[in-house]
Enzyme design. Sequence first.
Site, short mmCIF file in Angstrom:
data_model
loop_
_atom_site.label_atom_id
_atom_site.label_comp_id
_atom_site.label_asym_id
_atom_site.label_seq_id
_atom_site.Cartn_x
_atom_site.Cartn_y
_atom_site.Cartn_z
N ASP A 178 -8.98 2.20 6.12
CA ASP A 178 -8.69 2.56 4.73
C ASP A 178 -10.03 2.92 4.09
O ASP A 178 -10.86 2.05 3.84
CB ASP A 178 -8.02 1.37 4.01
N ARG A 222 8.12 21.19 2.46
CA ARG A 222 7.95 19.82 2.98
C ARG A 222 7.13 19.87 4.28
O ARG A 222 6.36 18.96 4.59
CB ARG A 222 9.32 19.16 3.20
N LYS A 238 -7.91 7.48 -6.42
CA LYS A 238 -9.19 6.91 -6.85
C LYS A 238 -10.28 8.00 -6.88
O LYS A 238 -10.23 8.87 -7.72
CB LYS A 238 -9.57 5.75 -5.92
N TYR A 283 -6.27 -4.80 0.67
CA TYR A 283 -5.70 -4.47 -0.64
C TYR A 283 -4.29 -5.09 -0.79
O TYR A 283 -3.50 -5.09 0.17
CB TYR A 283 -5.66 -2.95 -0.78
C1 LIG Z 1 -7.97 0.11 -0.90
C2 LIG Z 1 -6.67 0.71 -1.35
N1 LIG Z 1 -5.83 1.21 -0.44
C3 LIG Z 1 -4.64 1.75 -0.79
C4 LIG Z 1 -4.22 1.79 -2.10
C5 LIG Z 1 -2.88 2.35 -2.45
O1 LIG Z 1 -3.00 3.58 -3.09
P1 LIG Z 1 -1.96 4.18 -4.14
O2 LIG Z 1 -2.02 3.34 -5.36
O3 LIG Z 1 -2.43 5.57 -4.33
O4 LIG Z 1 -0.60 4.11 -3.51
C6 LIG Z 1 -5.08 1.28 -3.09
C7 LIG Z 1 -4.67 1.29 -4.50
O5 LIG Z 1 -5.27 0.63 -5.34
C8 LIG Z 1 -6.33 0.71 -2.70
O6 LIG Z 1 -7.18 0.19 -3.60
#
Ligand SMILES: Cc1ncc(COP(=O)(O)O)c(C=O)c1O
Length: 381
Positions: free
Chosen positions: A172, A47, A197, A99
Site C-alpha cells: 500500500d 468499463r 490522498k 490502515y
Molecule cells: C493507507 C491507506 N490505504 C487505503 C485507504 C483507502 O482509500 P480510500 O479512502 O480512497 O478508499 C486509505 C484511506 O485513508 C489509507 O490511508
Amino acid sequence: MAKFSTILIHEGKQLDKANNAIFPTITTASSFIQQNVDINGEYSYSRIKNPTRYAYETLLADIEKGIYATATASGVAATLLVLNLLPKNSHIIAMRGVYGGTYRIFEKLIKETSGHKVDYIDLNNLQLVKEHLHNNTRLIWIESPTNPLLELVDIGKICQLAKENNILTCVDNTFATAWNQKPLVLGADIVMLSSSKYIGGHSDLIGGAVITNQSTIADKIDVLKTTIGAIASPFDAYLALRGLKTLDLRMTRQCANALAIAEFLNNHRNIKNIYYPGLPDNPQYSICQTQMKTGGAVVTININGNRENVKNIIDKLQYFVLAESLGGVESMVNHSATMSHSAMTEEERVKMGIYDTTLRLSVGIEDIDDLLNDLEQALNF
Ligand SMILES: Cc1ncc(COP(=O)(O)O)c(C=O)c1O
C-alpha cells in the site's frame, strides 16, 4: 531516461489523437462505435477501457515503474481487487497497524466471504514472518509507512523472503507515493494506493489504483477489474491526472514542511511521542534513508495530556483543519481514535499504540512559518 518531474508531465499515454489537445479531454461515452463486427477499435465499452482513465492509468504505471495500472473507484476497491487474486481460504500475513479500512476488509469481510485468515505481525521481524508461514500463505500485505504511526517495513527484505516462498507481495503506497519510494523496484509484485490522498492532492476526489510490473498479474487484474467493475469514472480520472501533474512540486514542499514540523515538535514539552521516520532519532531512520526519499508529509504525535487537551488543541488550530483524510494541499489534523481508526475497538487500537491522545498531522503546502506558529499556540497548555 527522464527524471520523475518530467515523467509526470510528458509520459503515460496522454496524447489526444482527435484534436491534439495538450491535456486529455474527459470522454464520458459508455460505448464506442465499432467499424464492423470483425473490427474492434481500441475502445469498446468504458468499463473495459476508457480514454481518460487510460491516460491517467498509463502515467501511474510509468511513475511506479510498472507495466500496467488500473484506476479504481476508491482505495478500498483497489484493495478488494488485489484480494480477489487469491483462492478461497488463503492465509495472508499483514503488517501490524495496517490502515483501519484495510483491517475492516480483512476482519469483517473476506474472513466471512472468502474464508481468508490474516495474521498481523511486524514484517521487519523476518524470523517471526517465517514462523507464520503456512502451506496456504498466498499474500504478504505491506503498508509502509503505516497509518497513522508511520512504521516502516524494509520492503526489499520482506519481498525477497516472499519470493523465496512463492508468495505474492502487495505494498500500500498511499502515504509514500512513487515520489518517495518505488515498491516495484524494491521487489514487490503489486502496488495499491488510495489516490484520494497525494495523487489527487486537492481533497476533491475518491479513487484508488493497482499497479504491477508483471504481465501475468496484469492480465488477471485486468479481467478482475472488468468483472467487478469498481472502476474510476472519467471525471475522477481527469481530476486525478490533473493533480498528479504537480505531485513532485507538492511532495517536495509538503515533505520539507513536515520535516520542519517534526523537528519543532521533537522534544516539545507537551508531546509524549513523535512518530516521523525522517528524524535521525527515529528507530527506523536507516530504513527511511535506504528506501525513501524523505520521511513523508505526515507527522503523528501523542500528546502529554488528556482527551480535553486534545479537544482544545484541535479547537485552537487555525490552519490544520479537522478532517478525516490526508494528502491535500491544506494541512489537516485527524483524531485517529474517533476518525480514521474508529472501525477498531478501543482494545484493538491501544494494542496497536493508537491512544485517545494520538493526533495525525497531514502537512500541506502553506508557509512553514504560519504552520509552526499555529502549532506553537495550539500546543501551549
Ligand atoms: C493507507 C491507506 N490505504 C487505503 C485507504 C483507502 O482509500 P480510500 O479512502 O480512497 O478508499 C486509505 C484511506 O485513508 C489509507 O490511508
